[in-house]
Design a protein around this motif. Sequence first.
Motif, PDB file in Angstrom:
ATOM      1  N   GLU A   1       0.857  -1.183   0.000  1.00  0.00           N
ATOM      2  CA  GLU A   1       0.000   0.000   0.000  1.00  0.00           C
ATOM      3  C   GLU A   1       0.892   1.231   0.000  1.00  0.00           C
ATOM      4  OE1 GLU A   1      -3.605   2.202   2.444  1.00  0.00           O
ATOM      5  OE2 GLU A   1      -2.586   0.514   3.373  1.00  0.00           O
TER       6      GLU A   1
ATOM      7  N   MET B   1      -7.049  -3.806 -12.169  1.00  0.00           N
ATOM      8  CA  MET B   1      -6.849  -2.381 -12.507  1.00  0.00           C
ATOM      9  C   MET B   1      -8.081  -1.810 -13.214  1.00  0.00           C
ATOM     10  SD  MET B   1      -2.823  -1.965 -13.549  1.00  0.00           S
ATOM     11  CE  MET B   1      -2.723  -3.332 -14.695  1.00  0.00           C
TER      12      MET B   1
ATOM     13  N   SER C   1     -10.905  -1.368 -10.694  1.00  0.00           N
ATOM     14  CA  SER C   1     -10.694  -0.196  -9.852  1.00  0.00           C
ATOM     15  C   SER C   1     -11.083   1.083 -10.596  1.00  0.00           C
ATOM     16  CB  SER C   1      -9.231  -0.130  -9.413  1.00  0.00           C
ATOM     17  OG  SER C   1      -8.980   1.033  -8.660  1.00  0.00           O
TER      18      SER C   1
ATOM     19  N   SER D   1      -2.538   9.822  -6.742  1.00  0.00           N
ATOM     20  CA  SER D   1      -3.146   8.553  -7.154  1.00  0.00           C
ATOM     21  C   SER D   1      -2.983   8.351  -8.656  1.00  0.00           C
ATOM     22  CB  SER D   1      -4.639   8.531  -6.813  1.00  0.00           C
ATOM     23  OG  SER D   1      -4.882   8.829  -5.468  1.00  0.00           O
TER      24      SER D   1
ATOM     25  N   ILE E   1       0.586   7.561  -9.592  1.00  0.00           N
ATOM     26  CA  ILE E   1       0.936   6.165  -9.312  1.00  0.00           C
ATOM     27  C   ILE E   1       0.375   5.257 -10.407  1.00  0.00           C
ATOM     28  CG2 ILE E   1       0.511   4.220  -7.748  1.00  0.00           C
ATOM     29  CD1 ILE E   1       0.814   6.256  -5.428  1.00  0.00           C
ATOM     30  N   MET E   2      -0.842   5.520 -10.851  1.00  0.00           N
ATOM     31  CA  MET E   2      -1.413   4.724 -11.939  1.00  0.00           C
ATOM     32  C   MET E   2      -0.533   4.826 -13.183  1.00  0.00           C
ATOM     33  SD  MET E   2      -5.394   5.786 -11.292  1.00  0.00           S
ATOM     34  CE  MET E   2      -6.085   5.076 -12.765  1.00  0.00           C
TER      35      MET E   2
ATOM     36  N   VAL F   1       2.701   2.843 -12.780  1.00  0.00           N
ATOM     37  CA  VAL F   1       2.513   1.400 -12.954  1.00  0.00           C
ATOM     38  C   VAL F   1       2.402   1.054 -14.439  1.00  0.00           C
ATOM     39  CG1 VAL F   1       0.914  -0.537 -12.557  1.00  0.00           C
ATOM     40  CG2 VAL F   1       1.553   0.972 -10.660  1.00  0.00           C
TER      41      VAL F   1
ATOM     42  N   TYR G   1      -2.583  -2.226  -9.708  1.00  0.00           N
ATOM     43  CA  TYR G   1      -3.021  -1.342  -8.632  1.00  0.00           C
ATOM     44  C   TYR G   1      -4.522  -1.464  -8.468  1.00  0.00           C
ATOM     45  CZ  TYR G   1      -4.292   1.491 -12.651  1.00  0.00           C
ATOM     46  OH  TYR G   1      -4.817   1.899 -13.854  1.00  0.00           O
ATOM     47  N   THR G   2      -4.965  -1.083  -7.312  1.00  0.00           N
ATOM     48  CA  THR G   2      -6.373  -0.877  -7.050  1.00  0.00           C
ATOM     49  C   THR G   2      -6.462   0.203  -5.982  1.00  0.00           C
ATOM     50  OG1 THR G   2      -8.508  -1.942  -6.574  1.00  0.00           O
ATOM     51  CG2 THR G   2      -6.626  -2.667  -5.266  1.00  0.00           C
TER      52      THR G   2
ATOM     53  N   ALA H   1      -2.939   3.896  -2.959  1.00  0.00           N
ATOM     54  CA  ALA H   1      -2.839   2.817  -3.941  1.00  0.00           C
ATOM     55  C   ALA H   1      -2.453   1.508  -3.270  1.00  0.00           C
ATOM     56  CB  ALA H   1      -1.786   3.171  -4.985  1.00  0.00           C
TER      57      ALA H   1
ATOM     58  N   LEU I   1      -0.696  -1.593  -4.470  1.00  0.00           N
ATOM     59  CA  LEU I   1       0.110  -2.065  -5.590  1.00  0.00           C
ATOM     60  C   LEU I   1       0.398  -3.537  -5.389  1.00  0.00           C
ATOM     61  CD1 LEU I   1       2.660   0.876  -5.584  1.00  0.00           C
ATOM     62  CD2 LEU I   1       0.648   0.616  -7.047  1.00  0.00           C
TER      63      LEU I   1
END
Length: 185
Positions: A35, A92, A95, A116, A119-120, A123, A135-136, A143, A145
């Motif tokens: 997380e 993903m 989410s 957020s 981070i998406m 990834v 991720y979710t 996040a 991960l």
Amino acid sequence: YLRPRRDGFVSTETSLPICIKPEYGKQWYQRRVREAVVKKEKKGVPSSEGMKRTVVTSGLFSRRLENVPQRLESLTAAIRDRDFPTFAGIVMRDSSEMHACCLDSFPPIAYLNEASHQIMALVHTFNTTQIRAGYTFDAGPNAFLFTLDRDIAELREIVVEMMGDRVVDMIECSVGCGPLVKSGH
């Protein structure tokens, strides 16, 4: 929405958490969840209020529910087969779809923040040649991960390097041991 847990995987598509195939998750010891905490403050719309508002006001939500049986079947197969790229892709998308429903609610609910979204993007950049991480997000900006053992160190380094102090804490867990608080990321 689908979330990995130490004792399997949980679906909250029906508003009630349902553990799906925990025996598959228990055997997938190489899977890691980290997380990335980007905000510790209280969120503007509590989860239960947000869920009620989304169910009542989002036009997208009812269409989302139509896909639940197929999504759970595909996810269960990916977990059973230890097909990480398929597993990560499903989670993903799930989410993102959940957060689209929140934004479609009235008034709109925006749980994700700039960190957020960064981070998406990080990834997806990490996954340029193949899906190695996913991720979710639950009802908040932090996040979750996930990756496999072989990629956890590289993913951790990239998150720390690219996100810097925008990630205020990192919590890691794997199947069987529960969460571990890691100081200094």
